[in-house]
Scaffold this active site. Structure first.
Site, short mmCIF file in Angstrom:
data_model
loop_
_atom_site.label_atom_id
_atom_site.label_comp_id
_atom_site.label_asym_id
_atom_site.label_seq_id
_atom_site.Cartn_x
_atom_site.Cartn_y
_atom_site.Cartn_z
N CYS A 194 41.50 157.32 54.46
CA CYS A 194 40.30 158.05 54.87
C CYS A 194 39.62 157.31 56.01
O CYS A 194 39.52 156.09 55.99
CB CYS A 194 39.36 158.15 53.67
SG CYS A 194 37.84 159.02 54.02
N HIS B 4 41.22 166.67 49.58
CA HIS B 4 40.58 165.44 50.06
C HIS B 4 39.31 165.79 50.84
O HIS B 4 38.25 165.19 50.62
CB HIS B 4 41.57 164.66 50.94
CG HIS B 4 41.03 163.41 51.53
ND1 HIS B 4 41.52 162.16 51.21
CD2 HIS B 4 40.02 163.19 52.42
CE1 HIS B 4 40.83 161.24 51.88
NE2 HIS B 4 39.92 161.85 52.62
N GLU B 5 39.40 166.77 51.73
CA GLU B 5 38.24 167.15 52.55
C GLU B 5 37.17 167.83 51.69
O GLU B 5 35.98 167.58 51.85
CB GLU B 5 38.65 168.04 53.72
CG GLU B 5 39.67 167.43 54.68
CD GLU B 5 39.31 166.04 55.16
OE1 GLU B 5 38.13 165.66 55.17
OE2 GLU B 5 40.25 165.29 55.52
N HIS C 156 34.87 165.50 49.97
CA HIS C 156 33.80 164.91 50.78
C HIS C 156 32.51 165.73 50.68
O HIS C 156 31.42 165.20 50.79
CB HIS C 156 34.22 164.83 52.25
CG HIS C 156 35.05 163.63 52.59
ND1 HIS C 156 34.59 162.35 52.42
CD2 HIS C 156 36.31 163.51 53.09
CE1 HIS C 156 35.54 161.48 52.82
NE2 HIS C 156 36.58 162.17 53.21
ZN LIG Z 1 38.32 161.25 53.86
#
Ligand SMILES: [Zn+2]
Length: 196
Positions: free
Chosen positions: A122, A167-168, A171
């Protein structure tokens, strides 16, 4: 020659690190049509990822190469992320899988779990190494408004692409990949998982 959408050169100072509390906060819904500031955040995300993959712009690796980025990583806790995945075809040509999503939601998930065999990385996680498998859903259904297509989209995504989206999406909920790693046994895998 890479053409930037906004007028600043992507720079590592743009990226919020995981030592900053706002990265662990949840994000708010974006009002459409985009107000100026939100549109600039979207343009910065697109410019960062494209510039990072551009062999000319990033010849000296001044910025970290990325395939995805989320708005809280670049200065604002709003529900937006951008993904640009180069996929190598059998004939050596490259197809780009590209989505700039506003208010994305994961509305369906497979029970099947998948994980990247080397773990995840990341842009916002650079001060400490976090190794281990990150279990994700193998298949997801995502809806959202695509900034580039200027319309609502509904996507069914599998495998590696689905892992990048999750993953995004994390966030936007203040979660980072290492929150999913098994603390006692980081490389622990279940025999039913698909390891990619
Ligand atoms: Zn990330």
């Amino acid at each position: 020659m890479l053409k930037l959408l906004q007028n600043e050169n992507p720079d590592s100072s743009w990226i919020t690190q995981d030592t900053t509390k706002t990265l662990l906060d949840t994000c708010s819904e974006v009002v459409l049509p985009l107000i100026n500031n939100d549109e600039n955040i979207m343009k910065k995300m697109i410019d960062w990822v494209k510039a990072s993959q551009d062999s000319e712009f990033n010849a000296n690796n001044v910025i970290t190469e990325a395939i995805g980025i989320a708005a809280p990583q670049i200065g604002k806790n709003v529900n937006m992320y951008y993904i640009l995945l180069p996929i190598l075809n059998k004939d050596e040509t490259i197809t780009y899988y590209e989505h700039a999503l506003i208010n994305p939601k994961i509305i369906g998930r497979s029970e099947q779990i998948a994980a990247l065999k080397k773990g995840e990385g990341c842009l916002s996680v650079t001060t400490k190494h976090h190794e281990g498998l990150v279990p994700r859903s193998y298949k997801i259904k995502v809806t959202g408004f695509d900034y580039l297509k200027n319309k609502k989209v509904s996507l069914t995504i599998r495998g590696y692409e689905a892992i990048v989206f999750q993953h995004e999406q994390d966030h936007l909920e203040g979660k980072l990949f290492y929150h999913h790693i098994n603390k006692e046994n980081p490389w622990h895998s279940n025999e039913e998982w698909i390891i990619i």
